[in-house]
Design a protein around this motif. Structure first.
Motif, PDB file in Angstrom:
ATOM      1  N   TYR A 125       0.798  -1.221   0.000  1.00 23.72           N
ATOM      2  CA  TYR A 125       0.000   0.000   0.000  1.00 23.72           C
ATOM      3  C   TYR A 125       0.831   1.273   0.000  1.00 23.72           C
ATOM      4  CZ  TYR A 125      -4.139  -2.832   0.958  1.00 23.72           C
ATOM      5  OH  TYR A 125      -5.151  -3.728   0.889  1.00 23.72           O
ATOM      6  N   GLU A 126       1.955   1.239   0.636  1.00 23.95           N
ATOM      7  CA  GLU A 126       2.769   2.454   0.752  1.00 23.95           C
ATOM      8  C   GLU A 126       3.677   2.673  -0.453  1.00 23.95           C
ATOM      9  OE1 GLU A 126       1.958   4.460   3.184  1.00 23.95           O
ATOM     10  OE2 GLU A 126       0.586   2.899   3.878  1.00 23.95           O
ATOM     11  N   SER A 127       3.592   1.810  -1.439  1.00 26.07           N
ATOM     12  CA  SER A 127       4.510   1.904  -2.575  1.00 26.07           C
ATOM     13  C   SER A 127       4.229   3.115  -3.456  1.00 26.07           C
ATOM     14  CB  SER A 127       4.440   0.631  -3.416  1.00 26.07           C
ATOM     15  OG  SER A 127       3.167   0.524  -4.027  1.00 26.07           O
ATOM     16  N   GLY A 128       2.962   3.531  -3.543  1.00 25.32           N
ATOM     17  CA  GLY A 128       2.616   4.687  -4.354  1.00 25.32           C
ATOM     18  C   GLY A 128       2.677   4.444  -5.850  1.00 25.32           C
ATOM     19  N   PHE A 129       2.752   3.202  -6.262  1.00 31.50           N
ATOM     20  CA  PHE A 129       2.887   2.972  -7.706  1.00 31.50           C
ATOM     21  C   PHE A 129       1.671   2.330  -8.345  1.00 31.50           C
ATOM     22  CE2 PHE A 129       3.273  -1.198  -6.580  1.00 31.50           C
ATOM     23  CZ  PHE A 129       4.166  -2.022  -7.246  1.00 31.50           C
ATOM     24  N   LEU A 130       0.568   2.207  -7.622  1.00 31.09           N
ATOM     25  CA  LEU A 130      -0.614   1.539  -8.151  1.00 31.09           C
ATOM     26  C   LEU A 130      -1.128   2.222  -9.423  1.00 31.09           C
ATOM     27  CD1 LEU A 130      -2.549  -0.780  -7.776  1.00 31.09           C
ATOM     28  CD2 LEU A 130      -3.888   0.632  -6.229  1.00 31.09           C
ATOM     29  N   GLU A 131      -1.328   3.528  -9.393  1.00 32.35           N
ATOM     30  CA  GLU A 131      -1.820   4.224 -10.587  1.00 32.35           C
ATOM     31  C   GLU A 131      -0.819   4.144 -11.735  1.00 32.35           C
ATOM     32  OE1 GLU A 131      -2.991   8.141  -9.289  1.00 32.35           O
ATOM     33  OE2 GLU A 131      -4.981   7.408  -8.709  1.00 32.35           O
ATOM     34  N   LYS A 132       0.467   4.211 -11.428  1.00 36.34           N
ATOM     35  CA  LYS A 132       1.496   4.111 -12.472  1.00 36.34           C
ATOM     36  C   LYS A 132       1.413   2.750 -13.172  1.00 36.34           C
ATOM     37  CE  LYS A 132       6.454   3.954 -13.082  1.00 36.34           C
ATOM     38  NZ  LYS A 132       7.534   3.183 -12.544  1.00 36.34           N
ATOM     39  N   ILE A 133       1.228   1.682 -12.403  1.00 35.45           N
ATOM     40  CA  ILE A 133       1.144   0.340 -12.986  1.00 35.45           C
ATOM     41  C   ILE A 133      -0.121   0.202 -13.836  1.00 35.45           C
ATOM     42  CG2 ILE A 133       0.812  -2.107 -12.390  1.00 35.45           C
ATOM     43  CD1 ILE A 133       3.719  -1.093 -12.134  1.00 35.45           C
ATOM     44  N   ILE A 134      -1.230   0.781 -13.384  1.00 36.08           N
ATOM     45  CA  ILE A 134      -2.479   0.719 -14.151  1.00 36.08           C
ATOM     46  C   ILE A 134      -2.311   1.440 -15.490  1.00 36.08           C
ATOM     47  CG2 ILE A 134      -4.899   1.453 -14.199  1.00 36.08           C
ATOM     48  CD1 ILE A 134      -4.916   0.894 -11.122  1.00 36.08           C
ATOM     49  N   VAL A 135      -1.672   2.585 -15.477  1.00 32.04           N
ATOM     50  CA  VAL A 135      -1.405   3.325 -16.719  1.00 32.04           C
ATOM     51  C   VAL A 135      -0.505   2.496 -17.630  1.00 32.04           C
ATOM     52  CG1 VAL A 135      -0.230   5.358 -17.671  1.00 32.04           C
ATOM     53  CG2 VAL A 135      -1.806   5.608 -15.730  1.00 32.04           C
ATOM     54  N   GLN A 136       0.491   1.836 -17.069  1.00 34.49           N
ATOM     55  CA  GLN A 136       1.385   1.003 -17.872  1.00 34.49           C
ATOM     56  C   GLN A 136       0.632  -0.178 -18.497  1.00 34.49           C
ATOM     57  OE1 GLN A 136       4.660  -0.852 -15.769  1.00 34.49           O
ATOM     58  NE2 GLN A 136       5.825  -1.110 -17.667  1.00 34.49           N
ATOM     59  N   ILE A 137      -0.269  -0.781 -17.732  1.00 38.27           N
ATOM     60  CA  ILE A 137      -1.076  -1.886 -18.272  1.00 38.27           C
ATOM     61  C   ILE A 137      -1.866  -1.413 -19.490  1.00 38.27           C
ATOM     62  CG2 ILE A 137      -3.092  -3.344 -17.783  1.00 38.27           C
ATOM     63  CD1 ILE A 137      -1.912  -3.574 -14.882  1.00 38.27           C
ATOM     64  N   LYS A 138      -2.441  -0.213 -19.398  1.00 35.46           N
ATOM     65  CA  LYS A 138      -3.202   0.351 -20.521  1.00 35.46           C
ATOM     66  C   LYS A 138      -2.291   0.648 -21.706  1.00 35.46           C
ATOM     67  CE  LYS A 138      -6.839   2.144 -22.523  1.00 35.46           C
ATOM     68  NZ  LYS A 138      -8.000   1.339 -22.881  1.00 35.46           N
ATOM     69  N   SER A 139      -1.171   1.302 -21.446  1.00 35.83           N
ATOM     70  CA  SER A 139      -0.298   1.700 -22.554  1.00 35.83           C
ATOM     71  C   SER A 139       0.328   0.499 -23.260  1.00 35.83           C
ATOM     72  CB  SER A 139       0.786   2.663 -22.074  1.00 35.83           C
ATOM     73  OG  SER A 139       1.703   2.007 -21.233  1.00 35.83           O
ATOM     74  N   LEU A 140       0.520  -0.605 -22.542  1.00 35.94           N
ATOM     75  CA  LEU A 140       1.074  -1.815 -23.145  1.00 35.94           C
ATOM     76  C   LEU A 140      -0.005  -2.734 -23.706  1.00 35.94           C
ATOM     77  CD1 LEU A 140       3.840  -2.658 -20.512  1.00 35.94           C
ATOM     78  CD2 LEU A 140       4.165  -1.678 -22.800  1.00 35.94           C
TER      79      LEU A 140
END
Length: 108
Positions: free
Chosen positions: A48-63
């Motif tokens: 939870y404290e990683s702060g990268f959840l939205e970044k990973i979701i955007v990457q899933i979309k872009s890939l």
């Protein structure tokens, strides 16, 4: 742990295609995209404290890793709201279970 995951995989049908990649999520997604892998369902449960959840979701979309009509489920603290109106996927629902929130997106 990876060891426990490998032990649990022994209970699967040997015909199932399973591969364990002990890598960071962003690197794993790049590998999946290079192999033209696409998913019907993706479940994200990051620290939870990683702060990268939205970044990973955007990457899933872009890939383009989520198939059309595929679901992406992201687990997070219930007080966290993902993306607001800027989501790369269509928001299906938000559900809370105790202190845990699940945001469900669909690739519409």
């Amino acid at each position: 742990s990876i060891k426990l995951l490998r032990q649990n995989l022994e209970f699967l049908d040997p015909q199932e295609k399973v591969r364990v990649l002990p890598l960071r999520a962003d690197k794993t997604l790049e590998i999946m995209a290079s192999e033209n892998v696409r998913f019907d369902l993706i479940f994200l449960d990051p620290p939870y404290e990683s702060g990268f959840l939205e970044k990973i979701i955007v990457q899933i979309k872009s890939l383009n890793l989520l198939k059309n009509d595929g679901l992406l489920i992201a687990e997070h603290p219930k007080q966290v709201s993902l993306f607001g109106t800027e989501s790369p996927f269509q928001l299906e629902s938000v559900r809370n279970y105790g202190d845990i929130g699940l945001t469900i997106f669909i690739n519409a």
